[in-house]
Design an enzyme around this catalytic site. Sequence first.
Site, PDB file in Angstrom:
ATOM      1  N   ARG A 343       0.558  -0.913   0.114  1.00 23.16           N
ATOM      2  CA  ARG A 343      -0.381  -0.241  -0.154  1.00 23.16           C
ATOM      3  C   ARG A 343       0.868   1.372  -0.147  1.00 23.16           C
ATOM      4  O   ARG A 343       0.977   2.030  -0.418  1.00 23.16           O
ATOM      5  CB  ARG A 343      -1.447  -0.323   1.198  1.00 23.16           C
ATOM      6  N   GLU A 746      -9.487   6.250   6.994  1.00 26.50           N
ATOM      7  CA  GLU A 746      -7.986   6.578   7.249  1.00 26.50           C
ATOM      8  C   GLU A 746      -8.126   7.618   6.579  1.00 26.50           C
ATOM      9  O   GLU A 746      -6.826   8.063   7.400  1.00 26.50           O
ATOM     10  CB  GLU A 746      -7.331   5.494   6.210  1.00 26.50           C
TER      11      GLU A 746
END
Length: 801
Positions: A343, A746
């Site tokens: 990621r 997030e």
Amino acid sequence: MDENLIQDRGVAGTARQARPHAAARHEGQDAIAGGVARPEPHDSGARHVSGEARYIDDMAELPGTLHIYVAMSDCAHAEIKKVDLEKVRAAHGVACVLTAADIPGENDASPVFGDDPVFADKIVEYHGQSIFAVAAETLALARAAAGRAEIVYEDRDAVITLDEALEAGADLLPPHEMRLGDCDGVLAQAPHRVSGRVRVGGQDHFYLEGQIAYALPGEDSDITVHSSTQHPSEVQHNVAKVLGLSDHAVTIEVRRMGGGFGGKESQPALFAAIAALVAAKTGRPAKLRLDRDDDMVMTGKRHDFLIDYEVGFDGEGRIAGAAFDQAMRCGYSADLSGAIADRAMFHADNAYALNAARIRSRRMKTHTVSNTAFRGFGGPQGMVATERMIEKIAFALGKDPLDIRKANFYPAAGGGITPYHMEVTDSVIAEMVEELEKSSDYRARREAVRAFNATSPMVKKGLALTPVKFGISFTTRHLNQAGALVHVYKDGSVMLNHGGTEMGQGLFVKVAQVVAEEFQIDLAKVKITSTRTDKVPNTSATAASSGSDVNGMAAQAAARTIKERLIAFAAEAYGVPREKIVFRPNRVQIGDEEMSFAELVEEAYLARISLSATGFYATPGITYDRETATGHPFFYFAYGAACSEVAIDTLTGENKVLRVDILHEVGRSLNPAVDMGQIEGGFIQGMGWLTTEELCWNGKGELTTHAPSTYKIPTANDRPDDMRIKIWEKGESQVETIYRSKAVGEPPLMLAISVFSALADAVSAASDYKVFPDLDAPATPERILFAVEDVRRQAAGETAA
């Protein structure tokens, strides 16, 4: 977004109409029902404030409950030569002592790779690793007994820092690489090139409720564990694996957590397994609760990174190509490091079309605690380096960094390709930044900051506006699924259960709003229940910002199944076409007649219509081919932007955020009040990561910042006095998400990169903007002071030359 815009769903369930505010009256009925898009309070908000919210440690302990202390390694890397626990077993109040030899199943509590032993056996690989557990009548007795153990170690060489791991070539996992175009060729031909390096520190989760598990033995070797975890199914599987049982013998229950942030995704399995072992061995309830110091020593952190970058660009700052070399410290085991490193690579572009790219990633082993998931899951670390790269381009060209950012945004019309070859079709970042630039008065304030700095020798100000583009979905395809269970009782009340967990983020109230909206009933009619593995099986972690997306869709599917049964029953019972049956606030229109929702439900019950249903959802279109490093790993992107103004004291390095303006996109918000809280909280947590939260290990591998006295999270006084937050009114998901909302967990954390960039701007001001500062994160007062001295020394050298 207009909080009064709420869905009025008929049979087809697709119409979206404006409805009056909840306080309004409709045709003589009570206030309108349903819940989507309304700023409802958190379902446990009042209980949180009053102290009535029950956590695991608030549960009344059953008679005979044992308390567990976990004894930890004193060495970072060593061979265990001798373990003598006879005095421990003989200590007053001790019921049992457990080591690796007492595990009936597998000595492993890892999420994937089988490399996280419950108890170290022969070898220890980090300071704080669990060696054995003592269960006694009280925690004090268990701790005292553990101190009587005699353990002999033979030290081995330990690799502690990321630099040491790189020097030793200690790769824990295979490296990975992404490529877009001929990056090397583009860099060679670019009119301008710059390069740099940035270190990005880790972060402790510092949840208010520490790791805890309470295990209750049952019949036929069954075990129920109350665990503070974001991933009940994974804890269930690991407990069963350690006990040598099938998954169906283990039930995990979670009503709420006092914070998680990723730290309760994979790592609670260890503590649940130990508690379950004690319960299984003794036949008595067993509780394992870590204190703050032990929690910080034993549990993983956000990964720290070292990132080198090189970028080629033209005279206007348009990027031709960029290369990144990312290295991260995994700790002693793999945990979730592979996906986290991926990621970080996925977000090396942030909001910018790099055109040609090469991203290399190395995942390094050290003899420290195994790092783990943390809000953003690697994405924030990747973005920090990218923003520093943008700022270095601006410095090289003598331009405003915002202009460089705007010149490189992914186009709104589509066509921009990420380094993993996914087309960005939903980019709204240029429009959002344009709006924030105006509302924050960025240009005038930047001039004012420069004017202030010109006349202020001690205090320097900085200003930065940075974007966020964050991919939403688990990048591991099979995790993108969720289940739900909905019961409608014959009085018209509803019981809701799903696989998501509540850690304070407001997931439960959002999903309840979805169910209330589908049935068009008051939100108070929907009862929220604990997450349990015996109600909804095989669930994914509440993580990747996808909690509302997947669990909301699953709950909606379950509610619609029941709703369709009610419609079919009413159509047959009253001889009315299905299209003439419409669910309205707390009532149902059947042709020309109306009855309350509860009345229809009772009639359906008497007619033996099932009023219970499961729902399931799998996110469509998620693909990623690791061999080619290409695919479509995200369902969509969430966007945001923040403008931060800071001041630093160049004599001490002390600093303060003076003002922040935030514009964030959440699609059509399910609950604006909850989303606003997530935006503010995420920003503050990100600000702490980048400014005050510094993790330190000594040469022996001991964590020296293991308590609030040495590890500094942001306090209320660190919150900017002037904080202006707005949800972008034009937001709407372009793909079919739950009511066209977008994830919010997030992405807001990365808005805080604007603070780090503003601090770097203020440091540069100390050299009269002649030197681009080398500033690593977290930008603590010490680092800022050293950076100020460095830029002034360089500027003085240039002047002397």
